[in-house]
Design a protein around this motif. Structure first.
Motif: not given
Length: 603
Positions: A82-84, A171-173, A183-184, A225-229
């Motif tokens: 995701p960060i890429v 949220s990513l973890s 994430l950034i 937004l949290p990751f999934t959203d």
């Protein structure tokens, strides 16, 4: 055509420019059918090298190196990180805003220098164009030191967000517990978001150059937004772009884009296939049924059906097939090497199709229905659809880019007509870091006749599009001695005046003419602009303006789109019917000695 030699039109350099304007347009349009712009292959090689080395390899290396994933040549290790993904979006915005991505180089009218963007935006005194007059603190059209500071701060904050390592995200973890790159940090995105808006409200060219309609929502999603959203919202964003483009292609304009764009492709050597895009070459070069099928099956159908499959499919093989089709779409567009040269945009969208829909498929909890709140889903959808809907109903208020009419052919457009010798006055524009394109070509060693014919190829290209027939009709109606005048494609001219254009006539309308006039001071009758707005989705006409730089708007009217698309590019039957809404008789008395053009007054 050799590697360094162009496919120049086979005309007599000593006599060609003495021929009537529309006879020249016929010759150059017919040459375009088989050779396009005739660009030497070395130019295409330069574009390819820029995309591959600077954008793709440079972006991948920077994003992976600063994120602790990779190395960049091990694509399997980072393609779904995701960060890429976040950093590649920011890298794209950075290059677009600098001016080394889209609308760069000779195919965008930037010959010497080959860049616009930063050499204009970082220079006080250059022209800026605010998008809406009612926005406070945006008065004026001169770039100030404050504007330069805002722009350079925008670039700096983008770069900072790219180079700093990611931060852990709860949220990513929660969904990817093995992820270590994070994430950034959302706090790093606040400044770029704010500066995106501030720069855009002061100068719409910067917002459009940075492709704000595509990437600004993504930055907001990254920040709030949290990751999934965030992933689901990003899917909605790219699908709105795809489907907006697909929807906009219904109508009369689009097939007029396919044929000349295909003719310009260096990847289609077959003259037979290029000729097949036209009805009866060389007698009739309106688009053929082949062009219509290519455009609407390979273009609009894919752009409408593909995203729906990607959003809702739970079948792995069907999703994979849809991703492959969308990749093929963008590869095809890249191969066409369109004049605005949006290569980086097509590369990133190809990557996004893979990342979003294969890296985070619907069956792994990333379906539209998996968004945390139905209200949030509705809010995101409404926000993404607002400008496309408004822009198609009121194209005068919204650029065709936020309106999602890419490649649709339904664009605001214009032609500039200069009385003999008057074009040179543009070179006196203060603080401008470039000269007129004709002079750029001269500086590159082009003989005067070759330089002029090269520039006239761009207006022949315009004549092959729907708006071109109406614009040339206006010139023929309003300027009796038009054969002696210098006619320029406004999109190209705009590039040399403000450093950017991407097919958006809003950048070279009345506001730009007034800004140039205030600095240069053309006399009445020296610079006349014919300009047309995009067609609203619910009307059958387009509204045009005739503008004299010294006198302002001297005529407003409309033409029927059907009349424009039914005419041949060189108008052998004369101008298409025009309906005048209003006319300044005092201006016509001054410019035409009382001779009003013979056009139909609207009832």
């Amino acid at each position: 055509m050799g590697f360094k030699e162009p496919d120049f039109p086979p005309v007599d350099l000593e006599t060609f420019l003495d021929k009537p304007l529309m006879e020249r347009m016929r010759t150059l349009a017919l040459h375009w059918v088989e050779y396009g712009f005739g660009t030497p292959k070395v130019i295409h090689t330069i574009y390819t090298a820029k995309v591959v080395l600077l954008y793709m390899l440079g972006g991948a290396a920077l994003a992976t190196w600063t994120s602790g994933v990779g190395p960049f040549w091990e694509v399997a290790a980072w393609w779904n990180q995701p960060i890429v993904y976040q950093k590649l979006i920011l890298w794209t915005v950075l290059l677009e805003a600098i001016g080394v991505a889209g609308s760069w180089g000779p195919l965008a009218g930037k010959f010497k220098p080959m860049i616009g963007g930063i050499i204009f935006y970082a220079r006080p005194g250059t022209i800026r164009l605010r998008p809406w007059r009612r926005v406070p603190f945006t008065n004026g059209d001169r770039r100030t030191v404050f504007d330069v500071v805002l722009y350079l701060a925008f670039l700096t904050t983008l770069l900072i967000a790219i180079v700093l390592p990611g931060k852990p995200s709860a949220s990513l973890s929660a969904v990817l517990p093995e992820n270590t790159s994070g994430l950034i940090a959302p706090v790093l995105l606040i400044a770029p978001i704010v500066l995106y808006v501030l720069c855009g409200l002061r100068d719409k060219a910067i917002f459009l150059a940075a492709r704000g309609e595509q990437y600004f929502p993504a930055l907001v999603f990254f920040a709030v937004l949290p990751f999934t959203d965030m992933i689901i919202a990003a899917k909605l964003l790219i699908c709105v772009v795809w489907m907006g483009a697909g929807f906009s292609k219904f109508g009369y304009h689009f097939t007029n884009v396919i044929a000349p764009m295909t003719s310009n492709s260096p990847c289609i050597p077959s003259k037979w296939f290029k000729r097949a895009q036209y009805r009866d070459f060389p007698r009739d070069i309106r688009p053929s049924k082949v062009a219509s099928l290519v455009g609407h099956i390979g273009g609009s159908t894919v752009e409408l059906a593909g995203p729906l499959v990607l959003l809702f499919s739970t079948n792995r093989w069907l999703t994979l097939a849809a991703v492959a089709v969308m990749l093929l779409l963008h590869i095809t567009i890249i191969s066409m090497v369109a004049l605005a040269v949006p290569q980086e945009w097509n590369v990133i969208f190809g990557y996004l199709a893979v990342f979003l829909f294969l890296g985070f498929p619907t069956w792994d909890g990333y379906a539209v229905t998996d968004m945390s709140s139905p209200l949030l889903l509705a809010a995101v959808a409404a926000a993404l659809l607002f400008f496309p809907i408004l822009g198609n109903l009121r194209p005068d208020l919204v650029s065709f880019l936020p309106s999602m009419r890419q490649y649709a052919g339904n664009w605001a457009s214009g032609l500039w007509a200069f009385a003999p010798g008057a074009e040179e006055k543009l070179n006196s524009l203060p603080h401008r870091p470039t000269k007129n394109q004709i002079d750029q070509l001269d500086a590159m060693g082009y003989p005067p006749a070759v330089a002029e014919i090269t520039m006239q190829q761009t207006i022949a290209w315009r004549s092959m599009h729907s708006q071109g027939r109406g614009l040339f009709s206006l010139l023929l109606k309003h300027i009796p001695d038009i054969d002696r005048w210098t006619v320029r494609e406004a999109e190209f001219g705009c590039n040399s005046v403000i450093g950017f254009n991407f097919g958006d006539g809003h950048l070279h309308g009345v506001d730009l003419v007034n800004a140039v006039q205030a600095r240069v001071g053309f006399n009445p009758g020296e610079w006349i602009v014919v300009w047309v707005e995009s067609q609203p989705i619910h009307r059958e006409t387009q509204q045009y303006l005739v503008i004299d730089a010294a006198l302002g708007v001297i005529e407003r009217g409309t033409w029927r789109v059907r009349d424009a698309v039914e005419a041949l590019p060189w108008l052998p039957d004369g101008p298409i019917p025009l309906q005048v809404i209003s006319r300044r008789e005092d201006a016509f008395q001054m410019l035409f000695s009382g001779r009003a053009p013979e056009v139909e007054m609207a009832r």
